[in-house]
Design a protein around this motif. Structure first.
Motif, PDB file in Angstrom:
ATOM      1  N   ARG A 206       0.825  -1.202   0.000  1.00 36.82           N
ATOM      2  CA  ARG A 206       0.000   0.000   0.000  1.00 36.82           C
ATOM      3  C   ARG A 206       0.862   1.257   0.000  1.00 36.82           C
ATOM      4  O   ARG A 206       0.504   2.270  -0.620  1.00 36.82           O
ATOM      5  CB  ARG A 206      -0.970  -0.056   1.179  1.00 36.82           C
ATOM      6  N   GLY A 209       1.836   1.644  -3.578  1.00 40.75           N
ATOM      7  CA  GLY A 209       0.785   2.273  -4.364  1.00 40.75           C
ATOM      8  C   GLY A 209       0.765   3.779  -4.200  1.00 40.75           C
ATOM      9  O   GLY A 209       0.654   4.528  -5.181  1.00 40.75           O
ATOM     10  N   LEU A 210       0.908   4.241  -2.966  1.00 38.05           N
ATOM     11  CA  LEU A 210       0.896   5.685  -2.718  1.00 38.05           C
ATOM     12  C   LEU A 210       2.123   6.370  -3.308  1.00 38.05           C
ATOM     13  O   LEU A 210       2.022   7.440  -3.919  1.00 38.05           O
ATOM     14  CB  LEU A 210       0.819   5.945  -1.211  1.00 38.05           C
ATOM     15  N   THR A 212       3.865   5.342  -5.812  1.00 39.39           N
ATOM     16  CA  THR A 212       3.713   5.322  -7.266  1.00 39.39           C
ATOM     17  C   THR A 212       2.854   6.491  -7.730  1.00 39.39           C
ATOM     18  O   THR A 212       3.177   7.172  -8.712  1.00 39.39           O
ATOM     19  CB  THR A 212       3.086   3.990  -7.716  1.00 39.39           C
ATOM     20  N   ALA A 213       1.766   6.732  -7.012  1.00 41.80           N
ATOM     21  CA  ALA A 213       0.904   7.854  -7.374  1.00 41.80           C
ATOM     22  C   ALA A 213       1.625   9.189  -7.205  1.00 41.80           C
ATOM     23  O   ALA A 213       1.530  10.076  -8.070  1.00 41.80           O
ATOM     24  CB  ALA A 213      -0.367   7.821  -6.529  1.00 41.80           C
ATOM     25  N   ALA A 222      -3.660   7.918 -10.990  1.00 40.48           N
ATOM     26  CA  ALA A 222      -3.100   6.763 -10.293  1.00 40.48           C
ATOM     27  C   ALA A 222      -3.859   6.478  -9.003  1.00 40.48           C
ATOM     28  O   ALA A 222      -4.163   5.326  -8.685  1.00 40.48           O
ATOM     29  CB  ALA A 222      -1.617   6.993 -10.004  1.00 40.48           C
ATOM     30  N   LEU A 223      -4.179   7.519  -8.241  1.00 38.36           N
ATOM     31  CA  LEU A 223      -4.930   7.328  -6.994  1.00 38.36           C
ATOM     32  C   LEU A 223      -6.342   6.811  -7.274  1.00 38.36           C
ATOM     33  O   LEU A 223      -6.857   5.955  -6.544  1.00 38.36           O
ATOM     34  CB  LEU A 223      -4.992   8.643  -6.221  1.00 38.36           C
ATOM     35  N   LEU A 226      -6.014   3.182  -8.236  1.00 35.68           N
ATOM     36  CA  LEU A 226      -5.607   2.434  -7.047  1.00 35.68           C
ATOM     37  C   LEU A 226      -6.803   2.159  -6.148  1.00 35.68           C
ATOM     38  O   LEU A 226      -7.006   1.026  -5.695  1.00 35.68           O
ATOM     39  CB  LEU A 226      -4.536   3.221  -6.289  1.00 35.68           C
ATOM     40  N   GLY A 230      -7.558  -1.624  -7.094  1.00 35.44           N
ATOM     41  CA  GLY A 230      -6.494  -2.308  -6.374  1.00 35.44           C
ATOM     42  C   GLY A 230      -6.913  -3.604  -5.717  1.00 35.44           C
ATOM     43  O   GLY A 230      -6.114  -4.539  -5.597  1.00 35.44           O
ATOM     44  N   ARG A 240      -2.544  -3.727  -5.535  1.00 38.81           N
ATOM     45  CA  ARG A 240      -2.327  -2.314  -5.185  1.00 38.81           C
ATOM     46  C   ARG A 240      -1.194  -1.721  -6.014  1.00 38.81           C
ATOM     47  O   ARG A 240      -1.269  -0.580  -6.483  1.00 38.81           O
ATOM     48  CB  ARG A 240      -2.021  -2.186  -3.703  1.00 38.81           C
ATOM     49  N   CYS A 241      -0.141  -2.490  -6.204  1.00 34.18           N
ATOM     50  CA  CYS A 241       1.012  -2.005  -6.977  1.00 34.18           C
ATOM     51  C   CYS A 241       0.661  -1.894  -8.459  1.00 34.18           C
ATOM     52  O   CYS A 241       0.948  -0.880  -9.107  1.00 34.18           O
ATOM     53  CB  CYS A 241       2.202  -2.946  -6.791  1.00 34.18           C
ATOM     54  N   ALA A 244      -1.838   0.977  -9.267  1.00 33.25           N
ATOM     55  CA  ALA A 244      -1.207   2.295  -9.226  1.00 33.25           C
ATOM     56  C   ALA A 244      -0.349   2.519 -10.464  1.00 33.25           C
ATOM     57  O   ALA A 244      -0.362   3.617 -11.052  1.00 33.25           O
ATOM     58  CB  ALA A 244      -0.367   2.429  -7.958  1.00 33.25           C
TER      59      ALA A 244
END
Length: 312
Positions: A206, A209-210, A212-213, A222-223, A226, A230, A240-241, A244
């Protein structure tokens, strides 16, 4: 013994990974762990969950104990050196980016045979009949998932749990790669390894993911992807990955994958076309950006935890 939070050791380990990457040698610490766990499996194996639990406890417990002993060295400089070497040993970010670049080069040259031969370095998908679009999708998806497994997760555990966290995470992730996949042999014996890997990667995935965004070319999209997609992946963490990355790159990931004759139909994630060869280099750049951000966050976290523990 209290955890040794070492921001300098983490930073030096990241630098070592940049310059040395992963030497392809059976003497690499992760390779040695894999050999030892495979030997233990031969003596422990039975088609039972309980035997798999014992295998995981012995393997992960052993390297965690080694990490606890390693950080007991009396010198502060020696502890920093140990942290740096352990961080280098468990990181795979530079190698991951190089593998992605290799796949991009092969596909840009229309050398499908070279790309197919190299894909197993990134994932377990059967490459024999994959054409360029599916090779590109497999590469982007693997870069997304492995950015967490090879970079963000080990740095996360190194920041919050020191050398024992670094070694324990890499042991867990390695066991999952060896015996955590679904097959007649490992359906029960590999259950504990797979579930423990899910737990160890829950927060890091997670965070990935954040990051990446935040570091990608389109944070808002991206968000959105996600949050929306996700959870659709069969893995509680990989989705999640991948979601994103799909949002950041403006592509759609997911579809039919073949693993050693076993076919999986996965839900799609993202908006836009399927990734093509050009998107691989964009994904490599994103992997590097996320890795750099993760290193900064890990160093800052370790520094903050050390400050919080210091006497006032």
């Amino acid at each position: 013994m209290p955890i040794w939070y070492d921001p300098l050791g983490l930073a030096l380990g990241v630098a070592l990974d940049q310059f040395l990457a992963d030497p392809r040698s059976t003497a690499h610490p992760v390779a040695l762990f894999g050999q030892a766990s495979a030997k233990l499996e031969k003596s422990l194996y039975k088609d039972k969950k309980a035997r798999g639990v014992v295998h995981v406890v012995v393997c992960v417990g052993g390297v965690t104990a080694l990490g606890v002993l390693a950080q007991r060295v009396p010198s502060r400089a020696a502890r920093t050196a140990v942290t740096a070497v352990a961080t280098w040993a468990v990181l795979g970010g530079t190698t991951l980016a190089r593998e992605g670049a290799y796949m991009a080069d092969a596909l840009e040259r229309d050398d499908l045979e070279r790309a197919r031969a190299r894909l197993p370095h990134l994932c377990g998908r059967d490459p024999a009949h994959l054409e360029a679009p599916e090779l590109a999708r497999a590469t982007v998806e693997s870069l997304a998932e492995n950015t967490s497994d090879a970079v963000v997760a080990p740095l996360f555990w190194g920041a919050v749990a020191g050398v024992p966290g670094l070694l324990a995470y890499r042991a867990i992730n390695t066991l999952d790669a060896m015996i955590g996949h679904r097959s007649p042999r490992y359906e029960r014996f590999g259950w504990a390894a797979a579930r423990l890997d899910d737990v160890a990667n829950y927060l890091p995935a997670r965070v990935t993911g954040l990051l990446t965004a935040l570091t990608g070319p389109n944070p808002g999209r991206a968000l959105t992807v996600l949050r929306r997609d996700g959870h659709r992946h069969p893995s509680p963490n990989a989705g999640r990955c991948e979601a994103a990355f799909a949002g950041a790159l403006g592509v759609t990931l997911g579809g039919t994958n073949v693993y050693s004759g076993r076919t999986e139909h996965r839900p799609t994630m993202g908006e836009g076309p399927k990734p093509d060869v050009r998107d691989i280099r964009r994904a490599v750049r994103l992997t590097r950006a996320v890795s750099l951000a993760a290193a900064g966050v890990a160093v800052l976290t370790a520094w903050t935890l050390r400050r919080a523990r210091a006497p006032h």
